[in-house]
Design a protein around this motif. Sequence first.
Motif, mmCIF file in Angstrom:
data_model
loop_
_atom_site.group_PDB
_atom_site.id
_atom_site.type_symbol
_atom_site.label_atom_id
_atom_site.label_comp_id
_atom_site.label_asym_id
_atom_site.label_seq_id
_atom_site.Cartn_x
_atom_site.Cartn_y
_atom_site.Cartn_z
ATOM 1 N N GLU A 65 0.812 -1.080 -0.023
ATOM 2 C CA GLU A 65 -0.089 -0.138 0.043
ATOM 3 C C GLU A 65 0.853 1.080 0.079
ATOM 4 O OE1 GLU A 65 -2.940 2.481 3.015
ATOM 5 O OE2 GLU A 65 -2.224 0.259 3.679
ATOM 6 N N VAL A 66 1.817 1.293 0.958
ATOM 7 C CA VAL A 66 2.799 2.353 0.945
ATOM 8 C C VAL A 66 3.618 2.721 -0.474
ATOM 9 C CG1 VAL A 66 4.661 3.525 2.268
ATOM 10 C CG2 VAL A 66 2.994 2.283 3.299
ATOM 11 N N ALA A 67 3.817 1.400 -0.901
ATOM 12 C CA ALA A 67 4.764 1.553 -2.278
ATOM 13 C C ALA A 67 3.802 2.087 -3.295
ATOM 14 C CB ALA A 67 5.221 0.187 -2.884
ATOM 15 N N VAL A 68 2.540 2.015 -3.507
ATOM 16 C CA VAL A 68 1.711 2.590 -4.401
ATOM 17 C C VAL A 68 1.254 4.095 -4.033
ATOM 18 C CG1 VAL A 68 -0.755 2.546 -5.140
ATOM 19 C CG2 VAL A 68 0.503 0.386 -4.828
ATOM 20 N N ALA A 69 1.362 4.267 -2.802
ATOM 21 C CA ALA A 69 1.289 5.714 -2.292
ATOM 22 C C ALA A 69 2.467 6.436 -2.639
ATOM 23 C CB ALA A 69 1.166 5.792 -0.855
ATOM 24 N N ALA A 70 3.898 5.845 -2.626
ATOM 25 C CA ALA A 70 4.942 6.483 -3.187
ATOM 26 C C ALA A 70 4.962 6.737 -4.634
ATOM 27 C CB ALA A 70 6.412 5.527 -2.834
ATOM 28 N N ALA A 71 4.706 6.094 -5.386
ATOM 29 C CA ALA A 71 4.255 6.199 -6.831
ATOM 30 C C ALA A 71 3.445 7.440 -6.895
ATOM 31 C CB ALA A 71 4.005 4.982 -7.504
ATOM 32 N N GLU A 72 2.544 7.491 -6.364
ATOM 33 C CA GLU A 72 1.346 8.504 -6.538
ATOM 34 C C GLU A 72 2.091 9.860 -6.095
ATOM 35 O OE1 GLU A 72 -2.912 6.036 -6.137
ATOM 36 O OE2 GLU A 72 -1.920 7.200 -4.360
ATOM 37 N N VAL A 73 2.752 9.821 -5.188
ATOM 38 C CA VAL A 73 3.752 11.126 -4.735
ATOM 39 C C VAL A 73 4.622 11.452 -5.834
ATOM 40 C CG1 VAL A 73 5.385 11.859 -3.106
ATOM 41 C CG2 VAL A 73 3.526 10.739 -2.271
ATOM 42 N N PHE A 74 5.190 10.373 -6.543
ATOM 43 C CA PHE A 74 6.029 10.883 -7.602
ATOM 44 C C PHE A 74 5.127 11.690 -8.608
ATOM 45 C CE2 PHE A 74 7.358 9.976 -11.918
ATOM 46 C CZ PHE A 74 8.574 10.478 -11.772
ATOM 47 N N VAL A 75 4.249 10.819 -9.106
ATOM 48 C CA VAL A 75 3.454 11.525 -10.238
ATOM 49 C C VAL A 75 2.932 12.698 -9.904
ATOM 50 C CG1 VAL A 75 1.266 11.172 -11.329
ATOM 51 C CG2 VAL A 75 2.600 9.414 -10.944
ATOM 52 N N ALA A 76 2.399 13.267 -8.758
ATOM 53 C CA ALA A 76 2.025 14.394 -8.124
ATOM 54 C C ALA A 76 3.228 15.491 -8.406
ATOM 55 C CB ALA A 76 1.283 14.508 -7.035
ATOM 56 N N ALA A 77 4.192 14.894 -7.806
ATOM 57 C CA ALA A 77 5.515 16.063 -7.782
ATOM 58 C C ALA A 77 6.054 16.202 -9.498
ATOM 59 C CB ALA A 77 6.880 15.529 -7.121
ATOM 60 N N ALA A 78 5.782 15.192 -10.181
ATOM 61 C CA ALA A 78 6.251 15.338 -11.655
ATOM 62 C C ALA A 78 5.384 16.180 -12.290
ATOM 63 C CB ALA A 78 6.516 13.852 -12.118
ATOM 64 N N ARG A 79 3.943 16.215 -11.908
ATOM 65 C CA ARG A 79 3.211 17.225 -12.585
ATOM 66 C C ARG A 79 3.444 18.637 -12.259
ATOM 67 N NH1 ARG A 79 -2.305 14.899 -9.804
ATOM 68 N NH2 ARG A 79 -2.354 12.887 -11.168
ATOM 69 N N GLU A 80 4.203 19.006 -11.146
ATOM 70 C CA GLU A 80 4.651 20.287 -10.952
ATOM 71 C C GLU A 80 5.956 20.633 -11.500
ATOM 72 O OE1 GLU A 80 2.416 22.634 -9.245
ATOM 73 O OE2 GLU A 80 1.131 20.841 -9.811
ATOM 74 N N ALA A 81 6.613 19.645 -11.979
ATOM 75 C CA ALA A 81 8.173 19.879 -12.352
ATOM 76 C C ALA A 81 8.111 20.751 -13.790
ATOM 77 C CB ALA A 81 8.907 18.567 -12.276
ATOM 78 N N SER A 82 9.312 21.313 -13.876
ATOM 79 C CA SER A 82 9.381 21.930 -15.231
ATOM 80 C C SER A 82 10.329 20.873 -15.956
ATOM 81 C CB SER A 82 10.260 23.126 -15.023
ATOM 82 O OG SER A 82 11.460 23.204 -14.347
ATOM 83 N N GLY A 83 9.684 20.576 -17.023
ATOM 84 C CA GLY A 83 10.376 19.767 -18.112
ATOM 85 C C GLY A 83 9.761 18.246 -17.806
ATOM 86 N N ARG A 84 10.578 17.306 -18.530
ATOM 87 C CA ARG A 84 10.214 15.909 -18.488
ATOM 88 C C ARG A 84 10.861 15.345 -17.313
ATOM 89 N NH1 ARG A 84 12.713 13.424 -23.832
ATOM 90 N NH2 ARG A 84 14.472 13.697 -22.437
ATOM 91 N N VAL A 85 10.097 14.592 -16.511
ATOM 92 C CA VAL A 85 10.325 13.770 -15.409
ATOM 93 C C VAL A 85 9.843 12.417 -15.666
ATOM 94 C CG1 VAL A 85 10.445 13.522 -12.977
ATOM 95 C CG2 VAL A 85 10.639 15.904 -14.049
ATOM 96 N N TRP A 86 10.707 11.469 -15.761
ATOM 97 C CA TRP A 86 10.176 10.089 -15.850
ATOM 98 C C TRP A 86 10.759 9.114 -14.525
ATOM 99 C CZ3 TRP A 86 12.091 9.798 -21.505
ATOM 100 C CH2 TRP A 86 11.031 10.387 -22.485
ATOM 101 N N ARG A 87 11.950 9.503 -13.837
ATOM 102 C CA ARG A 87 12.484 8.772 -12.855
ATOM 103 C C ARG A 87 12.627 9.882 -11.497
ATOM 104 N NH1 ARG A 87 15.471 4.277 -14.509
ATOM 105 N NH2 ARG A 87 15.006 3.729 -12.215
ATOM 106 N N VAL A 88 12.529 9.158 -10.413
ATOM 107 C CA VAL A 88 12.571 9.960 -9.115
ATOM 108 C C VAL A 88 13.812 10.957 -9.256
ATOM 109 C CG1 VAL A 88 13.089 9.923 -6.598
ATOM 110 C CG2 VAL A 88 11.275 8.200 -7.719
#
Length: 456
Positions: free
Chosen positions: A196-219
């Motif tokens: 459950e926490v691993a899925v949450a971590a991935a969702e945190v990455f997606v939310a942060a990547a939305r706010e990043a400038s430029g292309r972000v595919w990896r942490v």
Amino acid sequence: MSPSPISVPPPEPGAASTGSGDACPGALRLHMADDGFLARVRVPGGVLGVDQARALAGAAGRLGDGMLHLTSRGNVQLRGLRDGCGAELAGVLGAAGLLPSAAHERVRNVVASPMSGLDGCGFVDVREWLTGLDAGLCASSVTPELSGRFLFGLDDGRGDVAALRPDVLVRGLPSGEAEVFLGEVGVRVPYGRAAEVAVAAAEVFVAAAREASGRVWRVAELGLPAEELERLLSAHPALTPRGSAPDPAAQSPQGLDFAEPALTPRGSAPDPAAQSPQGLNSAATALGNLPPWAAGWARRPPVPRNKDVGPGPGARPVVTVPLGAIGPRQWDALTELAGQLPPRELRLTPWRSVVVPGATPEQIERLAETGLVSDPTSPWTRVAACIGRPGCAKSHADVRHDATVHLDEAHPTLPTYWSGCERRCGHPAEPYVDIVAQPDGSHTTTVPSVPHHTES
């Protein structure tokens, strides 16, 4: 171990895809190569039931070149696929349970300790994590935004998968608990909460990547300090203490949203006044208390470099696949043997080898008669190559032929990887001897200066 198969729309090879925007092929979005279309079938944890393995072989024989190509993430590629076969391939994979969610098919990139639960060397058995993580990924409305390059790793404590530097790592502890890491930052949780926490971590990455400038595919491409990742993780509902909520004042209109994409028009920029020098402070809550079942924060420890990571020397039920390419006779021998043993499964490893749970040393030795490698000291356990010519137009050489001719010259301990061009597709995550073909037909060879440490 995977969610039940569903009906999937069967796009034809080369069909456009929506989502993360990277070019990674999948089972529904095929890639055109010089030797035909290519499909990459995700196999979470490398675990294939016997019937699934037979379905893959059947698809490769009817639609492709007949070979099954293992990847550095324990997935399977089908090559030489004919034009117009997309609908049939999707139907075969869906019926076999290899395509549980069309929206998530390219993000189910999960590697797991392949010997977990078999040899007593790990602290935990990762199978429940694998089942829970795959189900959680396919149930999330956020994870389809992950790149096809994003990697999950489930390490039973022996360090084999941790050495691959996955974006989200779940690591078993001697206590039976787990540490779940997003990049270098992790949280210690009970065994049953890890998926459950691993899925949450991935969702945190997606939310942060939305706010990043430029292309972000990896942490690593987020470029965020550890303290910032902690704050972002603590804002996720899965890690918010029951009954508490993130401070609304800490949220911006472009804040972290774990359910829906930000509605900022493509090409527009967030309000600079809402941004801090770290880029996401405005979107994160202050570090709050963790739920009572979480034992605290952690930092990812260094992983000792060990030539025996993964299935290594000893009487283990594993065979190496030279250059990761398995022919019909070899695959039939593997599935026939696996079908005679109670687990009725194969485990594909990130080192392009196959574990046959329950097999005896004598049974593994007989597999060598088909061209598979049972000797753990063989150079084939350390040598790999990209597809090269004639399958790839960007390659400058037939590097698989070159690797075979020069097999006896392979480094005695380090992995040796032959690449047809500077892209180095599929190269190892650990230090390796880097041999790259040049346009003039020559090769450059680079040996890492970091000594390859092995534990005594």
